[in-house]
Design a protein around this motif. Sequence first.
Motif, mmCIF file in Angstrom:
data_model
loop_
_atom_site.group_PDB
_atom_site.id
_atom_site.type_symbol
_atom_site.label_atom_id
_atom_site.label_comp_id
_atom_site.label_asym_id
_atom_site.label_seq_id
_atom_site.Cartn_x
_atom_site.Cartn_y
_atom_site.Cartn_z
ATOM 1 N N ARG A 1 0.836 -1.199 0.000
ATOM 2 C CA ARG A 1 0.000 0.000 0.000
ATOM 3 C C ARG A 1 0.871 1.249 0.000
ATOM 4 O O ARG A 1 0.603 2.218 -0.729
ATOM 5 N N GLU A 2 1.911 1.259 0.814
ATOM 6 C CA GLU A 2 2.782 2.438 0.916
ATOM 7 C C GLU A 2 3.524 2.701 -0.391
ATOM 8 O O GLU A 2 3.667 3.847 -0.824
ATOM 9 N N LEU A 3 3.979 1.637 -1.048
ATOM 10 C CA LEU A 3 4.655 1.796 -2.331
ATOM 11 C C LEU A 3 3.696 2.340 -3.381
ATOM 12 O O LEU A 3 4.019 3.270 -4.131
ATOM 13 N N SER A 4 2.509 1.744 -3.443
ATOM 14 C CA SER A 4 1.563 2.113 -4.503
ATOM 15 C C SER A 4 1.015 3.522 -4.318
ATOM 16 O O SER A 4 0.865 4.264 -5.288
ATOM 17 N N ILE A 5 0.726 3.940 -3.073
ATOM 18 C CA ILE A 5 0.163 5.291 -2.920
ATOM 19 C C ILE A 5 1.241 6.365 -3.026
ATOM 20 O O ILE A 5 0.939 7.505 -3.365
ATOM 21 N N THR A 6 2.510 5.978 -2.780
ATOM 22 C CA THR A 6 3.593 6.935 -3.020
ATOM 23 C C THR A 6 3.703 7.211 -4.512
ATOM 24 O O THR A 6 3.759 8.372 -4.952
ATOM 25 N N ALA A 7 3.715 6.146 -5.314
ATOM 26 C CA ALA A 7 3.756 6.316 -6.772
ATOM 27 C C ALA A 7 2.516 7.067 -7.254
ATOM 28 O O ALA A 7 2.604 7.978 -8.086
ATOM 29 N N TRP A 8 1.347 6.683 -6.721
ATOM 30 C CA TRP A 8 0.084 7.343 -7.097
ATOM 31 C C TRP A 8 0.135 8.839 -6.788
ATOM 32 O O TRP A 8 -0.310 9.666 -7.594
ATOM 33 N N ALA A 9 0.687 9.205 -5.638
ATOM 34 C CA ALA A 9 0.743 10.610 -5.229
ATOM 35 C C ALA A 9 1.612 11.427 -6.175
ATOM 36 O O ALA A 9 1.251 12.548 -6.567
ATOM 37 N N PHE A 10 2.758 10.868 -6.565
ATOM 38 C CA PHE A 10 3.644 11.595 -7.480
ATOM 39 C C PHE A 10 2.980 11.768 -8.842
ATOM 40 O O PHE A 10 3.051 12.840 -9.449
ATOM 41 N N ALA A 11 2.334 10.710 -9.327
ATOM 42 C CA ALA A 11 1.662 10.799 -10.625
ATOM 43 C C ALA A 11 0.502 11.786 -10.573
ATOM 44 O O ALA A 11 0.304 12.585 -11.495
ATOM 45 N N THR A 12 -0.263 11.754 -9.488
ATOM 46 C CA THR A 12 -1.427 12.637 -9.345
ATOM 47 C C THR A 12 -1.000 14.094 -9.246
ATOM 48 O O THR A 12 -1.660 14.990 -9.800
ATOM 49 N N SER A 13 0.089 14.339 -8.550
ATOM 50 C CA SER A 13 0.551 15.717 -8.352
ATOM 51 C C SER A 13 1.254 16.263 -9.592
ATOM 52 O O SER A 13 1.506 17.471 -9.683
ATOM 53 N N GLY A 14 1.585 15.367 -10.520
ATOM 54 C CA GLY A 14 2.256 15.806 -11.732
ATOM 55 C C GLY A 14 3.721 16.127 -11.547
ATOM 56 O O GLY A 14 4.325 16.806 -12.377
ATOM 57 N N VAL A 15 4.302 15.645 -10.439
ATOM 58 C CA VAL A 15 5.721 15.887 -10.178
ATOM 59 C C VAL A 15 6.518 14.687 -10.687
ATOM 60 O O VAL A 15 6.308 13.560 -10.240
ATOM 61 N N SER A 16 7.408 14.928 -11.638
ATOM 62 C CA SER A 16 8.196 13.815 -12.182
ATOM 63 C C SER A 16 9.403 13.543 -11.288
ATOM 64 O O SER A 16 10.019 14.468 -10.752
ATOM 65 N N HIS A 17 9.699 12.266 -11.122
ATOM 66 C CA HIS A 17 10.873 11.871 -10.340
ATOM 67 C C HIS A 17 11.267 10.481 -10.826
ATOM 68 O O HIS A 17 10.882 9.467 -10.246
ATOM 69 N N SER A 18 12.046 10.437 -11.917
ATOM 70 C CA SER A 18 12.357 9.168 -12.573
ATOM 71 C C SER A 18 13.090 8.201 -11.655
ATOM 72 O O SER A 18 12.871 6.985 -11.717
#
Length: 298
Positions: free
Chosen positions: A166-183
């Motif tokens: 859950r922590e991994l998936s919502i961290t990725a989800w948060a970055f994608a939702t916020s539109g902040v790229s971090h490759s």
Amino acid sequence: GQDRLNLFGPQALSNIAWAFATAGASHPELFRKIGDHVAGLDSLESFKPQNLSNTAWAFASAEVPHHELFRKIGGHVAGLMSLDSFNPQNLSNIVWAFATAGESHSELFNRVGDHIVARISDDFRPQALANTAWAFATSGVAHRELFKTIGDHVSELGILNFFDPRELSITAWAFATSGVSHSELFEKIGNHVVGPGGLGSFKPRDLSNTAWAFATAGVSHPELFKKIGHHVAEQGCFDSFKPQELSNTVWACATVGYTDERLFSAFAPVIGSKLDECSEQELTNIAWAYSVANLPRQ
């Protein structure tokens, strides 16, 4: 009665609210009285960070709306000279509570974000990092420095074994939702998930959030999608996918060009059985995904 609450100090009030919320015991009238009492106080100076955190968390968890209470807590925390007395869990619980309750307070979020940027350390556990990122993304607060700081911090960790799915998936989800790229962050998460046992305890929501996040962020990680596809097809856990999770997963796979026939064919009958539960947007995404995969939806 309301007067009787004057006998209770901050610790007792926050403990009562926390206990009822944790036990899942519904008592809107009790919460309303506590909320009215706290919101009506001249000052919250006698409330320790843990009291403030527990109170906000309890109201959000119990799904009891109380705008005045949240404004009171938000204004108090945002106006403090320093947030050094708040531990990472206090801060993440407060912003999580505001986001969950749908209470916007940009001054509070910016203050907390600035503090974390300046003070982030290994004291921030995975849950606090993930919930903070989720709260900022959900509240629509664009604090790019905070996301960069969290992304850098997670990317620099040796391993991600302490993060649950859950922590991994919502961290990725948060970055994608916020539109902040971090490759680097996405690469770190993707590589961890494709590692041994990486998907073992992922639930449908974790899988779909992860896939959706990578596709939305425009991050290509073929091995990740291949692993997700094989995992879902082999596990045969399709019936446990909710319509949104089905929609997000097939949309994400099609978006990144992963159109494995086994996955799409396996999903087809399940999608067919849940069409009545799908929203218009979910149906549109599913139809588009199958047209890209060039497979019948059945």
